[in-house]
Design a protein around this motif. Sequence first.
Motif, mmCIF file in Angstrom:
data_model
loop_
_atom_site.group_PDB
_atom_site.id
_atom_site.type_symbol
_atom_site.label_atom_id
_atom_site.label_comp_id
_atom_site.label_asym_id
_atom_site.label_seq_id
_atom_site.Cartn_x
_atom_site.Cartn_y
_atom_site.Cartn_z
ATOM 1 N N ILE A 1 0.832 -1.206 0.000
ATOM 2 C CA ILE A 1 0.000 0.000 0.000
ATOM 3 C C ILE A 1 0.866 1.256 0.000
ATOM 4 C CG2 ILE A 1 -1.664 1.366 1.343
ATOM 5 C CD1 ILE A 1 -2.831 -1.294 2.361
ATOM 6 N N SER A 2 1.878 1.263 0.869
ATOM 7 C CA SER A 2 2.752 2.433 0.974
ATOM 8 C C SER A 2 3.557 2.655 -0.309
ATOM 9 C CB SER A 2 3.697 2.298 2.171
ATOM 10 O OG SER A 2 4.498 1.140 2.047
ATOM 11 N N LYS B 1 4.270 6.866 -4.826
ATOM 12 C CA LYS B 1 4.433 7.244 -6.228
ATOM 13 C C LYS B 1 3.953 8.677 -6.461
ATOM 14 C CE LYS B 1 4.046 2.541 -8.046
ATOM 15 N NZ LYS B 1 3.269 1.606 -8.894
ATOM 16 N N SER B 2 4.709 9.426 -7.238
ATOM 17 C CA SER B 2 4.393 10.844 -7.475
ATOM 18 C C SER B 2 3.041 11.018 -8.169
ATOM 19 C CB SER B 2 5.492 11.493 -8.316
ATOM 20 O OG SER B 2 5.638 10.826 -9.556
ATOM 21 N N MET C 1 0.433 9.111 -7.883
ATOM 22 C CA MET C 1 -0.604 8.867 -6.884
ATOM 23 C C MET C 1 -0.741 10.074 -5.961
ATOM 24 S SD MET C 1 -2.897 6.774 -5.906
ATOM 25 C CE MET C 1 -3.882 6.227 -4.514
ATOM 26 N N LEU C 2 0.375 10.677 -5.589
ATOM 27 C CA LEU C 2 0.355 11.847 -4.706
ATOM 28 C C LEU C 2 -0.337 13.029 -5.379
ATOM 29 C CD1 LEU C 2 3.947 11.603 -3.180
ATOM 30 C CD2 LEU C 2 1.776 11.194 -2.001
ATOM 31 N N LYS C 3 -0.133 13.180 -6.687
ATOM 32 C CA LYS C 3 -0.795 14.255 -7.428
ATOM 33 C C LYS C 3 -2.302 14.012 -7.483
ATOM 34 C CE LYS C 3 3.137 15.389 -10.404
ATOM 35 N NZ LYS C 3 3.664 15.359 -11.802
ATOM 36 N N PHE C 4 -2.682 12.755 -7.697
ATOM 37 C CA PHE C 4 -4.101 12.382 -7.716
ATOM 38 C C PHE C 4 -4.745 12.682 -6.363
ATOM 39 C CE2 PHE C 4 -7.431 9.262 -6.827
ATOM 40 C CZ PHE C 4 -8.264 9.423 -7.919
ATOM 41 N N ILE C 5 -4.071 12.327 -5.283
ATOM 42 C CA ILE C 5 -4.579 12.555 -3.923
ATOM 43 C C ILE C 5 -4.752 14.037 -3.662
ATOM 44 C CG2 ILE C 5 -3.998 12.371 -1.461
ATOM 45 C CD1 ILE C 5 -2.538 9.718 -2.219
ATOM 46 N N ASP C 6 -3.752 14.831 -4.042
ATOM 47 C CA ASP C 6 -3.800 16.279 -3.809
ATOM 48 C C ASP C 6 -4.946 16.929 -4.576
ATOM 49 O OD1 ASP C 6 -2.533 18.688 -2.643
ATOM 50 O OD2 ASP C 6 -2.186 19.216 -4.748
ATOM 51 N N LYS C 7 -5.254 16.392 -5.754
ATOM 52 C CA LYS C 7 -6.304 16.965 -6.598
ATOM 53 C C LYS C 7 -7.697 16.649 -6.096
ATOM 54 C CE LYS C 7 -7.756 17.229 -11.448
ATOM 55 N NZ LYS C 7 -7.471 16.777 -12.848
ATOM 56 N N TYR C 8 -7.896 15.438 -5.537
ATOM 57 C CA TYR C 8 -9.246 14.990 -5.197
ATOM 58 C C TYR C 8 -9.497 14.803 -3.696
ATOM 59 C CZ TYR C 8 -9.697 14.095 -10.196
ATOM 60 O OH TYR C 8 -9.745 14.239 -11.557
ATOM 61 N N LYS C 9 -8.579 15.231 -2.854
ATOM 62 C CA LYS C 9 -8.738 15.016 -1.416
ATOM 63 C C LYS C 9 -9.930 15.760 -0.815
ATOM 64 C CE LYS C 9 -5.400 18.619 -0.123
ATOM 65 N NZ LYS C 9 -4.078 18.882 0.510
#
Length: 317
Positions: A180-181, A186-187, A189-197
């Motif tokens: 999971i970690s 992954k960059s 995934m981090l961009k996706f998280i930042d966009k839709y959090k």
Amino acid sequence: MKVNSDRDISFKSIYTNRAVKRGLEFASSNGALFGASATVAFSIMRPFSIMYTPKTDLENRKIAAGKSITSSLINFLLMLLVSVPLAKSVKEIDKNPKKYLSTDAIKMLKDKNKQITDSKGYIFATQLFKLGIAGVVAVPKAIMTASGMPYIVNSLSTNKKDGENISFKGRFSEQTAKHISNTLNKSSMLKFIDKYKDSNFPMHITALTDTIATLAFMHQAKNSKKIEETRKNTLIYNAGISTLLSIIGGYTADKLLDKPTKNFIKKYKEKNCNDKNLGKQLQGIKIAKPFLILGTIYYILIPLISTFLAEKAYEKK
């Protein structure tokens, strides 16, 4: 009869009731299993709604009721098997984020002046796995539902089997936590998280899971040799209409309840400002909300409509 105030479970004590708090914490820790448990509870009402639908064929009602019972039970068992070890793996990351997450991931996920486990980004990221597992299980659940449904319809009695104690021991949780970690680091995934959090992800994931499960069930039911040909179309129409109306009604109700929910959360914070698990409980409110809304609509309100419309659609065809 007087009731001890510490054990009062009336509506007035909903903000401080222990059972409510534990339920919200459960929803936060394992949203998929919470949803499956809620489904079982709601599904008790759905067959009654279906069976009392006016001006519809009795056999079609039996099939629709059988599908509801089979689906909810299979969903709960699959979620129990799959989501418990996954939730334990996420807890491993919760306990020691630095062990599993990269420095860049922690920096990007963490909000200012907050622990990483309380940040929007981290909550969104981990809930993607906790809630998303229901989407992964949706297809096998649909296949098993279509296969097992005829036996529920044709038999009013079931053979009881002794339950087995499921043990999730060893290094499984730790190994899964690493997988999971690795995804979270992954960059992309981090961009996706930042966009839709900040999105309404609990409702989106739940609606997507329901859609996948329904489409898979419709396909499986159409090709099933165990379901009578004369009943297939009505059953398929019923499943499609139920899910469509449920999702539309769910998003509508969610929007209408947005302000009352914010007021509830504000009041809840005031009543439980010193509770060490307040953050987890507030997260649980957001996770539980779509399950309760969609459950009420799908299992209580929709059956009367969908069973009636499905039969009329088949008759018209």
